[in-house]
Design a protein around this motif. Sequence first.
Motif, PDB file in Angstrom:
ATOM      1  N   ALA A 160       0.827  -1.203   0.000  1.00 29.39           N
ATOM      2  CA  ALA A 160       0.000   0.000   0.000  1.00 29.39           C
ATOM      3  C   ALA A 160       0.860   1.252   0.000  1.00 29.39           C
ATOM      4  N   GLY A 161       1.988   1.216   0.753  1.00 33.19           N
ATOM      5  CA  GLY A 161       2.884   2.364   0.759  1.00 33.19           C
ATOM      6  C   GLY A 161       3.513   2.616  -0.597  1.00 33.19           C
ATOM      7  N   VAL A 162       3.923   1.538  -1.298  1.00 31.80           N
ATOM      8  CA  VAL A 162       4.507   1.676  -2.630  1.00 31.80           C
ATOM      9  C   VAL A 162       3.486   2.252  -3.603  1.00 31.80           C
ATOM     10  N   LEU A 163       2.283   1.724  -3.574  1.00 28.63           N
ATOM     11  CA  LEU A 163       1.247   2.228  -4.488  1.00 28.63           C
ATOM     12  C   LEU A 163       0.874   3.668  -4.165  1.00 28.63           C
ATOM     13  N   LEU A 164       0.872   4.011  -2.880  1.00 27.07           N
ATOM     14  CA  LEU A 164       0.568   5.385  -2.494  1.00 27.07           C
ATOM     15  C   LEU A 164       1.651   6.342  -2.987  1.00 27.07           C
ATOM     16  N   ALA A 165       2.920   5.921  -2.869  1.00 26.96           N
ATOM     17  CA  ALA A 165       4.015   6.752  -3.384  1.00 26.96           C
ATOM     18  C   ALA A 165       3.918   6.907  -4.901  1.00 26.96           C
ATOM     19  N   LEU A 166       3.564   5.817  -5.585  1.00 29.37           N
ATOM     20  CA  LEU A 166       3.405   5.886  -7.040  1.00 29.37           C
ATOM     21  C   LEU A 166       2.289   6.847  -7.418  1.00 29.37           C
ATOM     22  N   GLY A 167       1.149   6.753  -6.732  1.00 28.67           N
ATOM     23  CA  GLY A 167       0.034   7.628  -7.054  1.00 28.67           C
ATOM     24  C   GLY A 167       0.334   9.085  -6.784  1.00 28.67           C
ATOM     25  N   SER A 168       0.976   9.373  -5.666  1.00 27.15           N
ATOM     26  CA  SER A 168       1.261  10.781  -5.354  1.00 27.15           C
ATOM     27  C   SER A 168       2.273  11.371  -6.331  1.00 27.15           C
ATOM     28  N   SER A 169       3.246  10.559  -6.774  1.00 26.43           N
ATOM     29  CA  SER A 169       4.237  11.058  -7.730  1.00 26.43           C
ATOM     30  C   SER A 169       3.619  11.296  -9.097  1.00 26.43           C
ATOM     31  N   LEU A 170       2.624  10.495  -9.462  1.00 25.68           N
ATOM     32  CA  LEU A 170       1.943  10.706 -10.740  1.00 25.68           C
ATOM     33  C   LEU A 170       1.052  11.949 -10.700  1.00 25.68           C
ATOM     34  N   LEU A 171       0.486  12.232  -9.527  1.00 23.16           N
ATOM     35  CA  LEU A 171      -0.430  13.369  -9.411  1.00 23.16           C
ATOM     36  C   LEU A 171       0.289  14.692  -9.205  1.00 23.16           C
ATOM     37  N   THR A 172       1.410  14.662  -8.527  1.00 20.01           N
ATOM     38  CA  THR A 172       2.133  15.899  -8.209  1.00 20.01           C
ATOM     39  C   THR A 172       3.580  15.770  -8.662  1.00 20.01           C
ATOM     40  N   GLY A 173       4.133  16.846  -9.139  1.00 17.26           N
ATOM     41  CA  GLY A 173       5.534  16.855  -9.535  1.00 17.26           C
ATOM     42  C   GLY A 173       6.443  17.366  -8.450  1.00 17.26           C
ATOM     43  N   SER A 174       5.870  17.744  -7.315  1.00 13.16           N
ATOM     44  CA  SER A 174       6.645  18.321  -6.221  1.00 13.16           C
ATOM     45  C   SER A 174       6.863  17.275  -5.128  1.00 13.16           C
ATOM     46  N   VAL A 175       8.121  17.199  -4.670  1.00 14.98           N
ATOM     47  CA  VAL A 175       8.430  16.263  -3.603  1.00 14.98           C
ATOM     48  C   VAL A 175       7.743  16.678  -2.310  1.00 14.98           C
ATOM     49  N   LEU A 206       4.860   5.632   6.427  1.00 16.37           N
ATOM     50  CA  LEU A 206       6.314   5.705   6.524  1.00 16.37           C
ATOM     51  C   LEU A 206       6.989   5.132   5.280  1.00 16.37           C
ATOM     52  N   THR A 207       6.458   4.020   4.756  1.00 20.90           N
ATOM     53  CA  THR A 207       7.034   3.439   3.538  1.00 20.90           C
ATOM     54  C   THR A 207       6.892   4.397   2.366  1.00 20.90           C
ATOM     55  N   ALA A 208       5.699   4.962   2.205  1.00 18.72           N
ATOM     56  CA  ALA A 208       5.497   5.926   1.122  1.00 18.72           C
ATOM     57  C   ALA A 208       6.370   7.158   1.311  1.00 18.72           C
ATOM     58  N   LEU A 209       6.543   7.593   2.557  1.00 17.70           N
ATOM     59  CA  LEU A 209       7.391   8.760   2.838  1.00 17.70           C
ATOM     60  C   LEU A 209       8.839   8.495   2.427  1.00 17.70           C
ATOM     61  N   ILE A 210       9.365   7.329   2.751  1.00 22.23           N
ATOM     62  CA  ILE A 210      10.746   6.986   2.385  1.00 22.23           C
ATOM     63  C   ILE A 210      10.920   6.941   0.872  1.00 22.23           C
ATOM     64  N   LEU A 211       9.963   6.328   0.194  1.00 23.70           N
ATOM     65  CA  LEU A 211      10.079   6.195  -1.258  1.00 23.70           C
ATOM     66  C   LEU A 211      10.017   7.545  -1.950  1.00 23.70           C
ATOM     67  N   VAL A 212       9.087   8.395  -1.531  1.00 22.75           N
ATOM     68  CA  VAL A 212       8.955   9.705  -2.171  1.00 22.75           C
ATOM     69  C   VAL A 212      10.176  10.569  -1.895  1.00 22.75           C
ATOM     70  N   SER A 213      10.663  10.535  -0.650  1.00 22.55           N
ATOM     71  CA  SER A 213      11.806  11.381  -0.306  1.00 22.55           C
ATOM     72  C   SER A 213      13.090  10.901  -0.971  1.00 22.55           C
ATOM     73  N   GLN A 214      13.241   9.601  -1.175  1.00 27.08           N
ATOM     74  CA  GLN A 214      14.453   9.070  -1.794  1.00 27.08           C
ATOM     75  C   GLN A 214      14.404   9.147  -3.311  1.00 27.08           C
ATOM     76  N   ALA A 215      13.297   8.705  -3.903  1.00 20.72           N
ATOM     77  CA  ALA A 215      13.220   8.597  -5.360  1.00 20.72           C
ATOM     78  C   ALA A 215      12.767   9.885  -6.026  1.00 20.72           C
ATOM     79  N   GLY A 216      11.972  10.676  -5.302  1.00 19.42           N
ATOM     80  CA  GLY A 216      11.465  11.902  -5.898  1.00 19.42           C
ATOM     81  C   GLY A 216      10.559  11.602  -7.087  1.00 19.42           C
ATOM     82  N   PRO A 217      10.708  12.319  -8.175  1.00 20.27           N
ATOM     83  CA  PRO A 217       9.858  12.060  -9.351  1.00 20.27           C
ATOM     84  C   PRO A 217      10.030  10.650  -9.915  1.00 20.27           C
ATOM     85  N   ALA A 218      11.190  10.016  -9.638  1.00 24.47           N
ATOM     86  CA  ALA A 218      11.404   8.658 -10.161  1.00 24.47           C
ATOM     87  C   ALA A 218      10.456   7.651  -9.537  1.00 24.47           C
TER      88      ALA A 218
END
Length: 395
Positions: free
Chosen positions: A95-110, A139-151
């Motif tokens: 769920a954290g991975v999918l949440l990070a994927l969805g937020s990165s697709l919707l927003t370009g800002s970290v 927490l999982t989504a937070l780590i992924l977004v902060s580390q990978a950013g737009p990737a």
Amino acid sequence: MAPSPRTLARRARRQVLRPVWFLVRAGRGSGPEREAVIQAAKAAVAAGLAWLLARWVLQAPQPFLAPYAAVFLVVQVTVYRSVRDAGQQLAVVGAGVLLALGSSLLTGSVVVGLVLVVLVGLLVGRLRVFGEHGQWVALTALILVSQAGPAASSPVDAVVRLAEIGVGAVVGVVVNMLVLPPVYQRDATAALAGVTARLADLLRGMAASLREDQEARSDLAHDWHHRARGLDGEARRARDSVAWARESLRLNPLRRRLRTPTPTVVLAPAADAVVEVAGHVDDLCEAVVDAAEDADEADLDPLFVGSFADLLDHLAEALEEIRDDPGALSPRADRHPPGSAALELMTAVHRDAAQRLPGASGEVRAGWSVEGALLNAAQRAVVDLTGRRPTRSRE
């Protein structure tokens, strides 16, 4: 008054040496210290294996989620809990991975993505399917977004992350199951024997004091009550230890090689009975405190005091029998249950008390209410030990 420099130095020395003594106790023999060292070593091995396997199989450059999942499942206290939590862990991190994927697709800002995943992740994590680990969605989504950013918006990368979690979960469960899987039966047996012995000692001390003084002393009564409250909590913790022992045998490959009876059959009935008896002993001590504080109004009959002291000794004897043989209360035990002697004496005490009840004379003693409270608590303890109630006189 502030502690002296010598006291502060002694406390500091104890804190510094505590890890050393912990390792010394772990090396001396089996116990919680050795079990903690073993689990820590297993977690370290599982983390390294999960990292190497994820790099080799998935070709992931930084497979940090694989060792994370492996460690999380190895540190679980039982094999069953590792297997049970594996599904929850996959759901949480997925769920954290999918949440990070969805937020990165919707927003370009970290920054916006971080705010979004924390807000949504903490709310989604409250779902029952995630159990007690729901906060790790955010927490999982937070780590992924902060580390990978737009990737983090790459669907391929999300699939790889999910595969990492699967690899880590498999490694964690296999290591915890095959490498010295934890079994807590010895700890449960020791905890139950310890609290049972201390309950018996308390009852024997009460009986000896009542015989000697023929009345309840206030100082001793308050001490008994304090000890009884502590033993009540200790009995409940012993029952929890038995529950851990029962769970540690589930899905455990060592179970077939254990030659001792399973806690479900032997220890659980004894633990339940000891918890109930400990609660009744607490009530009994509270009644003794009332008798001691109202010594002028609650005049106990010397004959009752002597019989009641004998009854306490019989209860202590029953507890000592459980301490020496927890299987005495097992449904499979083909013998008289512990407390049978107390049951017979309880019947006699009831008969004597009935004969001393106010008859035609109408005489009423305040001590009867205290005696009744004492008998009531003792009777409940006898019933929990024997499963039978004393025979009441109908005369």
